[in-house]
Design a protein around this motif. Sequence first.
Motif, PDB file in Angstrom:
ATOM      1  N   UNK A  45       1.013  -1.242  -0.135  1.00  0.00           N
ATOM      2  CA  UNK A  45       0.082   0.079  -0.098  1.00  0.00           C
ATOM      3  C   UNK A  45       1.050   1.118   0.093  1.00  0.00           C
ATOM      4  N   UNK A  46       0.792   2.063  -1.047  1.00  0.00           N
ATOM      5  CA  UNK A  46       1.712   3.278  -1.064  1.00  0.00           C
ATOM      6  C   UNK A  46       0.847   4.411  -1.003  1.00  0.00           C
ATOM      7  N   UNK A  47       1.493   5.525  -0.501  1.00  0.00           N
ATOM      8  CA  UNK A  47       1.022   6.902  -0.357  1.00  0.00           C
ATOM      9  C   UNK A  47       2.156   7.839  -0.337  1.00  0.00           C
ATOM     10  N   UNK A  48       1.705   8.719  -1.623  1.00  0.00           N
ATOM     11  CA  UNK A  48       2.910   9.889  -1.664  1.00  0.00           C
ATOM     12  C   UNK A  48       3.087  10.665  -0.264  1.00  0.00           C
ATOM     13  N   UNK A  49       4.343  11.067  -0.075  1.00  0.00           N
ATOM     14  CA  UNK A  49       4.746  11.991   0.924  1.00  0.00           C
ATOM     15  C   UNK A  49       4.742  13.364   0.642  1.00  0.00           C
ATOM     16  N   UNK A  50       4.136  14.003   1.493  1.00  0.00           N
ATOM     17  CA  UNK A  50       4.129  15.673   1.177  1.00  0.00           C
ATOM     18  C   UNK A  50       5.485  16.072   1.788  1.00  0.00           C
ATOM     19  N   UNK A  51       6.324  16.751   0.937  1.00  0.00           N
ATOM     20  CA  UNK A  51       7.490  17.502   1.245  1.00  0.00           C
ATOM     21  C   UNK A  51       7.332  18.508   2.266  1.00  0.00           C
ATOM     22  N   UNK A  52       8.018  18.771   3.394  1.00  0.00           N
ATOM     23  CA  UNK A  52       8.009  19.636   4.328  1.00  0.00           C
ATOM     24  C   UNK A  52       8.758  21.039   3.993  1.00  0.00           C
ATOM     25  N   UNK A  53       7.928  22.039   4.199  1.00  0.00           N
ATOM     26  CA  UNK A  53       8.184  23.323   3.729  1.00  0.00           C
ATOM     27  C   UNK A  53       9.121  23.715   5.032  1.00  0.00           C
ATOM     28  N   UNK A  54       9.729  25.064   5.066  1.00  0.00           N
ATOM     29  CA  UNK A  54      10.310  25.394   6.106  1.00  0.00           C
ATOM     30  C   UNK A  54       9.655  25.696   7.193  1.00  0.00           C
ATOM     31  N   UNK A  68       9.433  24.245  11.275  1.00  0.00           N
ATOM     32  CA  UNK A  68       9.450  24.872  12.458  1.00  0.00           C
ATOM     33  C   UNK A  68       8.364  24.376  13.266  1.00  0.00           C
ATOM     34  N   UNK A  69       7.190  23.916  12.692  1.00  0.00           N
ATOM     35  CA  UNK A  69       6.014  23.354  13.537  1.00  0.00           C
ATOM     36  C   UNK A  69       6.328  21.855  14.212  1.00  0.00           C
ATOM     37  N   UNK A  70       7.118  21.287  13.282  1.00  0.00           N
ATOM     38  CA  UNK A  70       7.659  19.808  13.828  1.00  0.00           C
ATOM     39  C   UNK A  70       8.416  20.017  15.216  1.00  0.00           C
ATOM     40  N   UNK A  71       9.277  20.855  14.858  1.00  0.00           N
ATOM     41  CA  UNK A  71      10.414  21.329  16.144  1.00  0.00           C
ATOM     42  C   UNK A  71       9.432  21.614  17.341  1.00  0.00           C
ATOM     43  N   UNK A  72       8.321  22.138  17.150  1.00  0.00           N
ATOM     44  CA  UNK A  72       7.681  22.563  18.437  1.00  0.00           C
ATOM     45  C   UNK A  72       6.489  21.650  18.791  1.00  0.00           C
ATOM     46  N   UNK A  73       6.330  20.566  18.164  1.00  0.00           N
ATOM     47  CA  UNK A  73       5.525  19.750  18.389  1.00  0.00           C
ATOM     48  C   UNK A  73       5.823  18.800  19.797  1.00  0.00           C
ATOM     49  N   UNK A  74       4.904  18.911  20.674  1.00  0.00           N
ATOM     50  CA  UNK A  74       4.972  18.262  21.951  1.00  0.00           C
ATOM     51  C   UNK A  74       5.520  19.175  22.997  1.00  0.00           C
ATOM     52  N   UNK A  75       5.582  20.588  22.876  1.00  0.00           N
ATOM     53  CA  UNK A  75       6.334  21.331  23.833  1.00  0.00           C
ATOM     54  C   UNK A  75       5.346  21.626  25.072  1.00  0.00           C
TER      55      UNK A  75
END
Length: 80
Positions: free
Chosen positions: A34-43, A47-54
């Motif tokens: 089962x495949x799903x294209x991955x959305x590339x992260x923008x800058x 930044x939001x990924x760095x803030x996740x879980x704070x």
Amino acid sequence: MESIKIRQHIGDDGILHLDLPVGLIGREIEVMVIYQPVRLLTSSDRHLVDLYGICADDPIIIDDRGISEVLDDDLVGAFD
């Protein structure tokens, strides 16, 4: 049944090549892909990924009592 999740790049030929070590030798197996294209992260996404879980240690609680008066404290110097 075992499940393996990998992230793989598809080359210019449009063919997905998979090398999966399953630990079985001389056996027949069924494979479902089962495949799903991955959305590339923008800058900004990175930044939001760095803030996740704070806020994990200080969760925001929303209830029927509304906004606490404590939140109206003077914020002078809070962001220096």
